[in-house]
Every structure is written in C-alpha cells, then in structure tokens.
Motif scaffolding. Structure first.
Motif, PDB file in Angstrom:
ATOM      1  N   VAL B  99       3.190 -18.268   1.057  1.00 17.33           N
ATOM      2  CA  VAL B  99       3.132 -16.914   1.611  1.00 17.33           C
ATOM      3  C   VAL B  99       2.079 -16.842   2.695  1.00 17.33           C
ATOM      4  N   GLU B 100       2.295 -15.936   3.614  1.00 15.35           N
ATOM      5  CA  GLU B 100       1.287 -15.741   4.647  1.00 15.35           C
ATOM      6  C   GLU B 100       0.166 -14.864   4.088  1.00 15.35           C
ATOM      7  N   GLU B 101      -0.970 -15.060   4.641  1.00 16.57           N
ATOM      8  CA  GLU B 101      -2.136 -14.317   4.167  1.00 16.57           C
ATOM      9  C   GLU B 101      -2.042 -12.858   4.600  1.00 16.57           C
ATOM     10  N   LYS B 102      -2.372 -11.952   3.703  1.00 17.85           N
ATOM     11  CA  LYS B 102      -2.418 -10.540   4.099  1.00 17.85           C
ATOM     12  C   LYS B 102      -3.813  -9.999   3.845  1.00 17.85           C
ATOM     13  N   ASP B 103      -4.221  -9.137   4.746  1.00 17.42           N
ATOM     14  CA  ASP B 103      -5.553  -8.571   4.572  1.00 17.42           C
ATOM     15  C   ASP B 103      -5.565  -7.655   3.365  1.00 17.42           C
ATOM     16  N   PRO B 104      -6.606  -7.708   2.577  1.00 14.70           N
ATOM     17  CA  PRO B 104      -6.701  -6.741   1.485  1.00 14.70           C
ATOM     18  C   PRO B 104      -6.903  -5.345   2.062  1.00 14.70           C
ATOM     19  N   GLN B 105      -6.355  -4.369   1.357  1.00 21.09           N
ATOM     20  CA  GLN B 105      -6.437  -2.991   1.851  1.00 21.09           C
ATOM     21  C   GLN B 105      -7.237  -2.123   0.891  1.00 21.09           C
ATOM     22  N   ILE B 106      -7.541  -0.943   1.368  1.00 25.22           N
ATOM     23  CA  ILE B 106      -8.246   0.024   0.536  1.00 25.22           C
ATOM     24  C   ILE B 106      -7.778   1.430   0.936  1.00 25.22           C
ATOM     25  N   ALA B 107      -7.821   2.336  -0.009  1.00 19.68           N
ATOM     26  CA  ALA B 107      -7.438   3.709   0.290  1.00 19.68           C
ATOM     27  C   ALA B 107      -8.574   4.408   1.024  1.00 19.68           C
ATOM     28  N   VAL B 108      -8.204   5.163   2.061  1.00 19.81           N
ATOM     29  CA  VAL B 108      -9.206   5.852   2.863  1.00 19.81           C
ATOM     30  C   VAL B 108      -8.846   7.339   2.892  1.00 19.81           C
ATOM     31  N   VAL B 109      -9.818   8.164   2.552  1.00 17.49           N
ATOM     32  CA  VAL B 109      -9.593   9.613   2.578  1.00 17.49           C
ATOM     33  C   VAL B 109      -9.904  10.128   3.967  1.00 17.49           C
ATOM     34  N   ALA B 161     -10.601   4.445  -9.582  1.00 18.59           N
ATOM     35  CA  ALA B 161     -11.176   4.076  -8.290  1.00 18.59           C
ATOM     36  C   ALA B 161     -11.392   5.259  -7.381  1.00 18.59           C
ATOM     37  N   ILE B 162     -10.935   6.443  -7.773  1.00 24.56           N
ATOM     38  CA  ILE B 162     -11.116   7.600  -6.896  1.00 24.56           C
ATOM     39  C   ILE B 162     -11.603   8.769  -7.739  1.00 24.56           C
ATOM     40  N   HIS B 163     -12.639   9.418  -7.282  1.00 24.55           N
ATOM     41  CA  HIS B 163     -13.243  10.513  -8.047  1.00 24.55           C
ATOM     42  C   HIS B 163     -13.599  11.662  -7.118  1.00 24.55           C
ATOM     43  N   GLY B 169     -16.647  18.416  -2.791  1.00 24.74           N
ATOM     44  CA  GLY B 169     -15.302  18.849  -3.116  1.00 24.74           C
ATOM     45  C   GLY B 169     -14.246  17.929  -2.538  1.00 24.74           C
ATOM     46  N   LEU B 170     -14.657  16.725  -2.194  1.00 21.13           N
ATOM     47  CA  LEU B 170     -13.703  15.761  -1.635  1.00 21.13           C
ATOM     48  C   LEU B 170     -13.619  14.545  -2.544  1.00 21.13           C
ATOM     49  N   PRO B 171     -12.489  13.859  -2.547  1.00 13.14           N
ATOM     50  CA  PRO B 171     -12.400  12.637  -3.352  1.00 13.14           C
ATOM     51  C   PRO B 171     -13.104  11.474  -2.646  1.00 13.14           C
ATOM     52  N   GLU B 172     -13.651  10.570  -3.453  1.00  9.59           N
ATOM     53  CA  GLU B 172     -14.307   9.388  -2.895  1.00  9.59           C
ATOM     54  C   GLU B 172     -13.717   8.150  -3.546  1.00  9.59           C
ATOM     55  N   VAL B 173     -13.461   7.159  -2.729  1.00  7.77           N
ATOM     56  CA  VAL B 173     -12.871   5.920  -3.225  1.00  7.77           C
ATOM     57  C   VAL B 173     -13.997   4.926  -3.467  1.00  7.77           C
ATOM     58  N   ASN B 174     -13.980   4.247  -4.610  1.00  5.00           N
ATOM     59  CA  ASN B 174     -14.983   3.209  -4.833  1.00  5.00           C
ATOM     60  C   ASN B 174     -14.340   1.833  -4.747  1.00  5.00           C
ATOM     61  N   ASP B 175     -15.122   0.779  -4.974  1.00 11.50           N
ATOM     62  CA  ASP B 175     -14.562  -0.553  -4.712  1.00 11.50           C
ATOM     63  C   ASP B 175     -13.653  -1.061  -5.830  1.00 11.50           C
ATOM     64  N   LYS B 176     -13.376  -0.217  -6.819  1.00 11.26           N
ATOM     65  CA  LYS B 176     -12.357  -0.633  -7.780  1.00 11.26           C
ATOM     66  C   LYS B 176     -10.956  -0.477  -7.197  1.00 11.26           C
ATOM     67  N   CYS B 177     -10.870   0.113  -6.027  1.00  7.29           N
ATOM     68  CA  CYS B 177      -9.563   0.393  -5.434  1.00  7.29           C
ATOM     69  C   CYS B 177      -8.809  -0.897  -5.161  1.00  7.29           C
ATOM     70  N   VAL B 178      -7.547  -0.932  -5.572  1.00  6.06           N
ATOM     71  CA  VAL B 178      -6.713  -2.110  -5.358  1.00  6.06           C
ATOM     72  C   VAL B 178      -5.617  -1.820  -4.349  1.00  6.06           C
ATOM     73  N   ALA B 179      -5.665  -0.637  -3.747  1.00  4.68           N
ATOM     74  CA  ALA B 179      -4.689  -0.273  -2.733  1.00  4.68           C
ATOM     75  C   ALA B 179      -3.266  -0.259  -3.268  1.00  4.68           C
ATOM     76  N   CYS B 180      -3.096   0.288  -4.464  1.00  2.00           N
ATOM     77  CA  CYS B 180      -1.748   0.357  -5.020  1.00  2.00           C
ATOM     78  C   CYS B 180      -0.944   1.472  -4.373  1.00  2.00           C
ATOM     79  N   GLY B 181      -1.636   2.418  -3.779  1.00  2.86           N
ATOM     80  CA  GLY B 181      -0.922   3.468  -3.049  1.00  2.86           C
ATOM     81  C   GLY B 181      -0.523   4.666  -3.887  1.00  2.86           C
ATOM     82  N   ASN B 331     -17.828   9.568   2.573  1.00  2.00           N
ATOM     83  CA  ASN B 331     -16.425   9.212   2.692  1.00  2.00           C
ATOM     84  C   ASN B 331     -16.058   7.881   2.081  1.00  2.00           C
ATOM     85  N   GLU B 332     -17.028   7.208   1.591  1.00  2.00           N
ATOM     86  CA  GLU B 332     -16.694   5.896   1.063  1.00  2.00           C
ATOM     87  C   GLU B 332     -16.005   6.008  -0.278  1.00  2.00           C
TER      88      GLU B 332
END
Lengths: 334, 332, 437
Positions: B99-109, B161-163, B169-181, B331-332
């Motif tokens: 497989v070709e390499e894919k960049d890991p992703q993360i959810a961004v608010v 991964a998101i709290h 009053g905004l959600p924040e993504v932490n590094d447990k995020c696996v970008a499942c969508g 925002n992180e």
C-alpha cells in the motif's frame, strides 16, 4: 431588553407535573391511612413511619452517593413507595424487617434500574413479595383489628387469619363455602376494613374513596381498574354459579385481600403498566385472571401481588403489541 | 435403582448422539465457505468497530479488503484511520500486496466562536443536541455557521478524543483522535474537518466556515473569516482559495510557512504546535494590544476594502503573531 | 381522539382589525411558501408599486410574490428569517403608497362570480395565494385535484384553535360577506357544491354572524365545533365535520375534502373578485404584558418590531417572541424579522414563562399517547429518535405527526417530546427522499 429564549414549540405547558401526580397519590392514600390507624392503632403508625422514612432515606443516599445525580427525594415517588410498602405488611411487623423490605423496594426494585421511571416492576410489590417469601411467619400473622389504641398491637398480639386465608385453609379441610362463611366478618365489615390483613388493604371503602379522588384529578384512568375488577368478578362469578359449595360469592373476592389496593394503586402505577388504553385493558384482564387462578388454585391465599408483578413483566410486550388506534388506520366508510 | 441409572444413562446418551448427528448434518448443509484470510485480516485490524473506514465494523472492512484483494489485486481505496499506515501495511502483508503511505489525519474544529469571541445573544432552551438546534435556529451567538456547542461530536466519539471546553463552549480535539470521522458526520454544520496531522503535528487552518460577507459575519463573531483575501495574496504556494467570502487552506499544498497567519485581520487562521515566533521589535505595543485589538482589526478591514496599502502589513505581522499563539490552545 | 385544552387567553378577541401604514422599508423574503423559493424579477433601483409582481414561483409547488409597498428596490440581499438564517429577500425603500391600477380598491362587495373554473385557479396562482393558516401551502396546487381523485366538499377552517390568536375570528366578524363570496369562488374553482365552515364554540358571535349571512348562499353551512386543540388541524377538521379519516401519508382529497383557512378564503376573494394579489394579511399582536393587544392588517415585509411598537411597544419583561400561536409558533431570534405570508400572530411571552418546566424522568404515564390526535406514541417516537433508530421510527408512523405539540404540552415530566419527534421526522423525511432518488 432581556435575552430572548429560543425553543421549539409548544411554548406553553400544562400545569401538571410528576411531583403533583406523586403527591396526588399520597393524598389519595390518606383515607386508607386513617382507617388503618383506626383499626390497628399505634402499630399502623409505626409501620407507616418506618417504611416511608426508610424508603426516602435509601432513595436519598443512593441518589447522592451511587447515582450521583440531582436529588430526587422531593419528587414524592419514594414516599409513595414507602406508604404502599407499609400498606402491604401486617401491623405487627418488626421494624428491622420493614427496613430490609424498604431497602429491597428502593435499592433493588427501583434505583438499581436507574430510579424513577425506569423500574420494570412495581417497587412496593417487589418489597412485599420479598418479605413474604423471606419472612413468611411475620408476614402472615395478622393482628386482629382493634379499636383505636385499645390494645397495643406491638406486644399484646392477638392474631388471626385473613378471610382469604381462612377460606383456603378450611376448604382444604373439606368444608363447604356456606359453612366457612359463618365465621367470616361479613361483607359490611370487610368493606369498611374490620378484617384481618395488611394495614392498607383491609378497607375497600377507603381505597375506593382515594381512587375516586385520583380519577377526578385524572391521575389514573378507569380502564385498568374496570378491566381488572370486571375480570375478577366475571371469572369468580362463573365459578360460583358452577358450584356454590366450592367457590365463594364473587363479591367476597372483591372486598377481601389486597384486591382493591392492588387494583387502584398498583395496577395503575404509571411506570410499570402499559401506556395505551388498549394495553390497559389487556393488563387489567390478565391481572384479574391471574389473581383468581392464584387465589383459588394456587399455593398462596392471596394472588394480587403476584398477578400484578407477572403482568408487569408483560408490560413491554403489551406496549409493543397493542398500539393505540392510529388516525386514518382504516379508511372510514361514512 | 440400577435400572433407573442404566436407563437414564442410555437414554441421555442416545439423545446426545442423535442431537450430534443432526447438528453435524445441519452444519454441513449450511456451511459457509469463507476465505480464511478474512479472519487474519480482522485480527490485524484494531477492532474498534468505529466505522471510520466507511464500513459498519472491522469484520465488514476485512471482508471488503479480502474481496478487493482477490478481485482487483489492490486495496488502495481502503484505509483504516484508526490503525493508520502500520495497520494497512500489516493487512497488505497478509494479502500479499503493498500500500502507498498515507498521512495520518486528525479532526480539526473550524470554529473559534467561543463565548468571548461570539457573545451569546439568545438563550436556547431545549434538548442538548446540535442536530435539533441546527434545525431550529441559527445559534446562541447568531452565527448561522458557528458551533452550537451542544456536543453531538463529543457523543459521537468512540475514542474519548473530543471534549467540550466549558469555558469557551467549543469542542477540543486531543491526541487520542484517530480520524475516524464520526464527529465530522455528527456535526450538522460540517464544522469539523479531517486534515493531515502535518509534520511534527504542525498544521495551519482557517478556523471559520462562515460564508457571510465581512460585515454580517463580524457582527456575530470577532474572529470570523471576512473573506478579505489577504492570506490568498500572501501565500507563496497558492494553497489558499477564497470562495463565498471564505478562505480555505488546502493542506496538500500548504507548506506550513506561516505567512498567512499574521496577515489575517481577524485572527481566523490558526497555527498549531509551532514554536513561538521570535518577538519582533514592536514590543512596546504588548500592553495595549489586549485593550484595543478590535479597533486595529477594523482599521485593517477598511484598508483591505480599498484593496491596496501594503504598508500596514508589516506592522500587522508583528502584532498578530502572539494573539495567534494564545488562541492555539483553544483550538487544539 | 386525543387533544388538549390549553387556556385560551384570547386577549385581543374584541379588537377590530386596524390597517397599518406601510413600513419605511419592506423586507420581502423570496421563500414565503412551502416548497421552492421564487425567482426575483426586479433588480436594484427598480421602481415598484404595491401589488406588482416581483418574484415568480417557477416550480410546481411555489408561488408568486408581489410587492406590498410602492417605492424603490434598495437591494436584493439576504436578511434574517425567523430562525436566524439568512435568506434572499427583496428590500424596498418605501415612497408613498401607490397601488397597481388593476386592483379594484372600491369598498363594495363584488358578489357576481364571472370567471370560469380554470380562470379562477389561474387567478389564484397569479396572485400568489398561499394557505394563511400557517403552513403556507400554495393554494392553486390544492385546487388542482390530482387525476383519479374527486373533491366532494370544501371545508373552510375558522376554528382558530391556537390560544391567543384572534386574527381569523376578527376576519370572520368584519368580512363575513367577503368570506362567503370567497367560499363560493373556491367551490366553483373546485367544482363542488357543498361547503362547510367549521368554527369552534368559543366564538358564538362569529358562528351567529356567518350562519345568518350564509342563508343567501347556496350550499354553504356553518358547523359549530367542540373547543379542543388541535381541532383546526386539517385532518382533525375533516374528521370532525365529515367523520372521514385521511389515511396515513395521503392528502385530504383522498377522502374528497379540501380545506382552506378563512384567511386564505378572504385572500382568494380579493384575488379573484378584486384582482388584488396577496400582499397584506391580518396579524394578531398579543401577550399578557402587551399594552394594546391588537389585530392588524399588515403588509408583508413589515418588520415585526413595527407591529410590536403599534401594539404599545415591547414589554420590559418580554422573554420570548413567537411568530404564530403558543402551541405551534416559532420563537423569533430578533424583532427585525419581517412579516411573511404565514405570520398569523406575534405573541410575546413574559420572562417568567419563557423557559420550559424542569425536566423529570419519563414516568410512562401515557398521557402523550392519550392526547396525540394522530394516535401515535410520542414517547416511543421521541426515544427512537433520541437513539437514532430511524427505521423503527418510520414503522411507527413518525411522519404522520402533525407537530401540534399536545404531547409536550401535557407531559408531566416536561419531556421535550415534540423536539425529538421533529428531529426524527426531519431525518426520516431525508431518508425517504433519498430512497426515491
């Protein structure tokens, strides 16, 4: 100007609340409480107090330390459960057993499912059945009703059987119904409450009075009680006409035992009974049939508690199977 | 007594044997022949059953992978966001492919409409679900694009991964995020986007999706993208596009040069995990910066409206960077 | 079946309809009706007269929009609608009050119906008439009976079962003659010879007035109805008057009935007999703290703030402003929103009553099931929706819900039943539409 509020419609609300309903039930229980105090004296007062306070205590402590939710003690549901549990025990019940019963009622039958509205079985009845099976002696030694404070039921225990218990016992000895009926207190006494039994169930008249109040306040609907009482009356009536020597007059069944208490206060419990009118008919009829079967052919003289608990178990199925009539379900021909 | 024993032993054994024969027969009749590699692939997957790959669960994904491998001899269209490239390599090994390499992703608010930036004008009184509130009204701040803050994304996350940040009053993504969508799908306003994690976890994005014109957007939120286009001009890599009054940074083209961040007059562009910039000479402005950023931003806006004036830019650059730094934690 | 009895609070019942002057600036939204938005025909700088067509409804379910004022088109821009979302609108700077010459502005009632059935429908379409009861369904579409179906009876909805609202009531009292002519027009347009006007018993004056008048009109009869919410729901009204039940998912014409609100009937009268497009409507402005609760005849596009000012200004303790009635109305984000064709009233609720009652756990009392006029189980639907079980919700007829709010109104635990059902309807509706594709 103030900050405006946004919410979905409707923007007005009826003036009924869970709290009002629960305290409405408590008010409806007052006639029966007064009758129980009149007949069983201080014993009834003690049982009522111990049971209510214990139930409310368990509700408070579990909600605070285990569920860790907002306090629910004020919503009145624990008080209702406490009074109903007290109604289901004899006046000479030792306090420590009552407290165990209250624990089962609140902790096991109610809070373990998540609290108000989530329990599948009527908590007070679970408490009663638990005590009946665990402490059969204490649960079936009924003090004879005495006038107010005349004899201290706590120490000077004059016990006697309930009419239903007597009937079952004597029928077992081979006697016929008309012979046994000679020893019964009579319909008027049974209606008013001058009979042996649990403190709350003895007076059909007081319970009916409370039920009327609940009907007027629209806390309960007439469907379940009518279906329940009707089924018991018809079923026992048929048996009575087949063999009056073996089977007792249906009126006797209506005014003795826990039937009235069960019909108006347990089978109409909102949480554990069906939501639709059709479902209520089924629930009432099923409980009626089971009650008669247990009373006449079962091992216990009284079957209301078991019957209602068994029907509680069927409630989700009834809810699923008996839907209200949908608008436009069948095209009217008119 | 013995008779009873013998009789029961024999009868029970007989029942057992008959039942065994029936079971065997049925098992043979309804046997499902299955590629054994499915089990192997499934074992290699993270067993999160999050649905991030687009399939209902890991088993379905494994079946699809094996199917694709047998039919097309490649599994490039599939990706497990939870396991990332490592997992995909393991799967490919089992299937004898690469497989070709894919960049890991993360959810961004992509909303910074915190209570401070977008003050509450309306009180919402109803069930705490964004899906319903979105249908009902624009939002407590009045911004019809902004985060409603009721946490449908938090409820959708299987990875803790998101709290919600109670303060903003905004959600924040932490590094447990696996970008499942899952959160991306849950958000009724499409505020959350999956973006590449970036080198050293560094990334730059526009933290706003408001497509209104500058004026109305700023009325509701101080940090809205006003579509001025400054970032587009300054970007040396053509990574930024402006559409419907909204700038978007293409993560594929972005080289993380950070030039766009300081030019944004509303601090709508966020940079994450960058080292602090070296303070520029204008240190004296530090004190007053907090006091009057709004004025400066408005000034910047007006300048922009005239579509000229390069002179102010350097000043802006110096002033804005620290504000950008402080926002990044939000925002992180 | 079902229904609740909320306090009526018809504070403005005795107030005669007052015609308001045009506002300084009219904001005319381009999607005033159920269905597709209309295409604007004017551009910035154009001079328009009241009654001039400014946007054409091109889709099947869509309607024409006319200018409600005379003046200059300032711009075509997006303005905030009732939900706070931006919608395209024509913004007109008002100058004078000049109407299109084709509009018959004489006072007398034109009783002679000279147009043919086809022309009537065309006239209604041309003049942008939509259902004024709140749903704003284009009226000409209602009159075009699908092939294979036959309309037998016209029902005129004068029930006004929503608490507080009195606009229909006043209309019936002041424009009785016009309403009956309008009813006759609609009867001709539909090709039916029977019409019933349903009015709740709490409006005896309207019942008396219309019963008296309708003796001169053939085939029209006033039917007094029991006071019950939601008696004025389309399906409920058909059931109450004809005793027929519209089957699930079907239109009323399935049982031969077509329902129109009295406001719509009046608009039809004006459109067909006076050639006047729909550009003004009766709006009740009311609330317990409102100084002068009133019924206004307001131009479409008038800002809500102007109506409130005319009714004595926004009370100090206002906590919620609702467009429509308290049971089905929509809470407004701001008073800058314009009046649209579907605005039947502006209700201002005090701060003390603006918030919902405290939430308790459901005690399965079944009252929501009892009161649901559609025979649904709101608590079940709400739970299915909360847990995103859309297929099951669809099986349980979630799409039959008419969103009357009786369930939430009656719930002793204050569960937001309708909110969740509405969410479910939304999702299930999307799924059904996607399936069709």
């Amino acid at each position: 100007m103030n900050t405006l509020t946004i919410s979905g419609s409707p923007h007005v609300h009826g003036d009924d609340s869970v709290k009002k309903i629960m305290y409405g039930v408590v008010y409806a229980l007052i006639p029966a409480i007064l009758v129980s105090v009149y007949f069983f004296g201080l014993g009834a007062v003690r049982v009522l107090l111990v049971s209510s306070i214990a139930c409310m205590f368990f509700e408070w402590i579990i909600q605070k330390y285990i569920i860790k939710g907002p306090p629910t003690i004020n919503d009145g549901s624990a008080l209702v459960a406490g009074v109903l549990l007290a109604f289901n025990v004899p006046a000479n019940m030792p306090s420590w057993i009552l407290i165990i019963g209250a624990f089962v009622t609140i902790a096991i039958a109610k809070m373990s499912f998540g609290g108000l509205g989530k329990n599948p079985f009527n908590p007070a009845l679970v408490g009663r059945i638990f005590l009946l099976i665990s402490f059969p002696v204490q649960m079936t030694s009924w003090p004879k009703p005495s006038a107010l404070f005349a004899g201290d039921a706590l120490t000077d225990t004059v016990t006697g059987p309930t009419p239903l218990g007597l009937l079952k016992e004597e029928l077992g000895k081979g006697r016929t119904v008309p012979e046994i009926m000679q020893e019964m207190p009579g319909y008027v006494n049974e209606l008013l409450g001058n009979q042996g039994g649990c403190i709350g169930e003895v007076s059909a008249a007081a319970l009916i009075l409370g039920a009327l109040y609940m009907l007027i306040r629209r806390i309960i609907t007439w469907h379940t009680p009518v279906a329940y009482l009707g089924t018991v009356f018809v079923f026992t009536g048929i048996l009575y006409f087949m063999d009056p020597l073996q089977y007792v007059n249906p009126l006797f069944h209506l005014v003795t035992g826990g039937l009235m208490l069960g019909v108006f206060f347990m089978a109409t419990d909102m949480v554990t009974t069906p939501v639709s009118r059709r479902g209520m008919w089924i629930f009432g009829a099923g409980a009626g049939i089971l009650t008669v079967i247990i009373r006449i052919w079962g091992g216990y003289p009284e079957g209301v508690a078991f019957a209602i608990l068994i029907m509680n178990a069927f409630t989700p199925l009834i809810n699923r199977g008996f839907k209200p009539k949908r608008f436009g379900e069948k095209v009217a021909d008119a | 007594m013995n008779d009873v024993l013998i009789f029961s032993v024999i009868s029970l054994s007989a029942i057992g044997i008959v039942a065994a024969i029936v079971l065997y027969g049925v098992a043979q009749k309804f046997k499902v022949i299955e590629d054994p590699r499915i089990d192997e692939v499934e074992d290699a997957l993270p067993a999160a059953n999050c649905g991030g790959c687009g399939f209902a669960g890991c088993r379905n994904f494994a079946e699809a992978l094996v199917d694709s491998a047998t039919q097309h001899e490649n599994i490039d269209d599939f990706f497990c966001p939870v396991g990332g490239t490592d997992t995909m390599n393991a799967v490919a090994e089992i299937l004898g492919l690469s497989v070709e390499e894919k960049d890991p992703q993360i959810a961004v608010v992509r909303c910074n409409g915190s209570r401070q930036n977008a003050p509450q004008k309306i009180v919402y009184d109803g069930p705490a679900t964004c899906a319903f509130a979105h249908n009902l009204f624009a939002g407590e701040s009045g911004c019809p694009y902004g985060c409603l803050g009721l946490g449908d994304c938090v409820a959708a996350c299987d990875f803790d991964a998101i709290h919600m940040n109670a303060e903003t009053g905004l959600p924040e993504v932490n590094d447990k995020c696996v970008a499942c969508g899952a959160c991306v799908k849950a958000c009724p306003r499409d505020i959350i986007e999956l973006r590449p994690k970036g080198k050293k976890d560094r990334r730059i994005f526009v933290s706003c999706i408001n497509e209104e014109k500058g004026g109305p957007a700023r009325k509701n939120c101080k940090v809205a993208c006003i579509g001025c286009g400054k970032c587009v001009k300054v970007c040396p890599f053509d990574a930024i596009t402006l559409e419907n009054n909204l700038a978007y940074i293409d993560p594929e083209k972005c080289k993380l040069c950070r030039k766009c961040v300081p030019v944004c007059p509303t601090d709508a562009i966020h940079e994450v995990n960058f080292p602090p910039r070296k303070p520029k000479p204008e240190k004296k402005e530090d004190g007053e910066k907090r006091g009057q950023p709004a004025q400066k931003k408005e000034a910047a806006e007006k300048q922009e409206a005239g579509k000229k004036n390069e002179a102010g830019k350097k000043n802006e650059a110096g002033k804005k960077n620290e504000a950008g730094e402080s926002d990044k934690t939000n925002n992180e | 079946m079902g229904g609740v009895h909320p306090p009526e609070n018809k504070i403005s019942a005795g107030q005669k309809i007052i015609a308001l002057d045009p506002p300084e600036q009219a904001l005319i939204l381009l999607n005033q009706n159920l269905g597709a938005p209309s295409k604007p025909l004017v551009k910035k700088g154009d001079e328009v007269k009241a009654g001039q067509l400014i946007a054409r409804g091109e889709a099947f379910i869509s309607s024409n929009i006319h200018s409600s004022v005379s003046g200059k088109v300032l711009k075509i821009d997006s303005v905030m609608d009732a939900s706070g979302y931006k919608r395209p609108a024509v913004i007109i700077q008002v100058k004078g009050d000049e109407w299109e010459e084709s509009i018959d502005r004489s006072k007398g009632v034109v009783k002679q119906i000279s147009l043919s059935q086809k022309e009537i429908i065309e006239k209604i379409k041309e003049n942008g008439i939509v259902g004024l009861g709140g749903a704003t369904f284009p009226s000409h579409v209602k009159l075009m009976v699908p092939e294979g179906k036959k309309a037998e009876v016209l029902l005129v909805n004068g029930v006004e079962c929503e608490p507080y609202l009195t606009s229909d009531h006043q209309l019936m009292l002041s424009k009785g003659e016009e309403l009956l002519v309008g009813t006759s027009v609609l009867m001709k347009g539909l090709g039916v010879d029977k019409a019933y006007i349903g009015i709740e018993n709490n409006k005896p004056d309207a019942i008396g007035h219309l019963s008296e008048l309708c003796r001169q009109y053939k085939g029209i009869q006033v039917v007094p109805l029991k006071v019950k919410y939601p008696q004025g729901g389309e399906k409920q009204l058909i059931k109450a008057i004809t005793n027929r039940e519209v089957p699930s998912g079907k239109l009323p014409v399935e049982v031969g009935a077509v329902v129109n609100n009295v406001g719509t009937v009046f608009a039809v009268y004006e459109a067909v007999q006076k050639n006047k497009p729909l550009f003004e409507r009766v709006v009740t402005v009311t609330g317990k703290s409102v100084k002068k609760p009133s019924n206004f005849l307001a131009r479409i596009g008038t800002p809500v703030s102007m109506l409130i000012d005319q009714a004595g200004g926004l009370p100090e303790n206002a906590g919620k402003i609702i467009s429509g009635g308290p049971m089905m109305g929509k809470a407004l984000l701001s008073v800058d929103t314009p009046v649209v064709k579907g605005t039947s009233g502006i209700l201002i609720i005090d701060e003390a009553h603006a918030r919902r009652v405290p939430l308790m756990p459901c005690i399965r009392c079944g009252r929501c099931v009892d009161v649901c006029p559609m025979g649904l189980e709101p608590i079940l639907l709400a739970q299915l929706s909360e847990h995103e079980m859309w297929d099951k919700a669809e099986d349980q007829k979630i799409m039959d819900c008419i969103e009357c709010g009786s369930c939430h109104y009656t719930c002793p635990a204050g569960r937001p039943l309708l909110d969740y059902v509405r969410l479910g309807k939304n999702k299930v509706g999307q799924r059904i539409r996607n399936r069709g594709k």
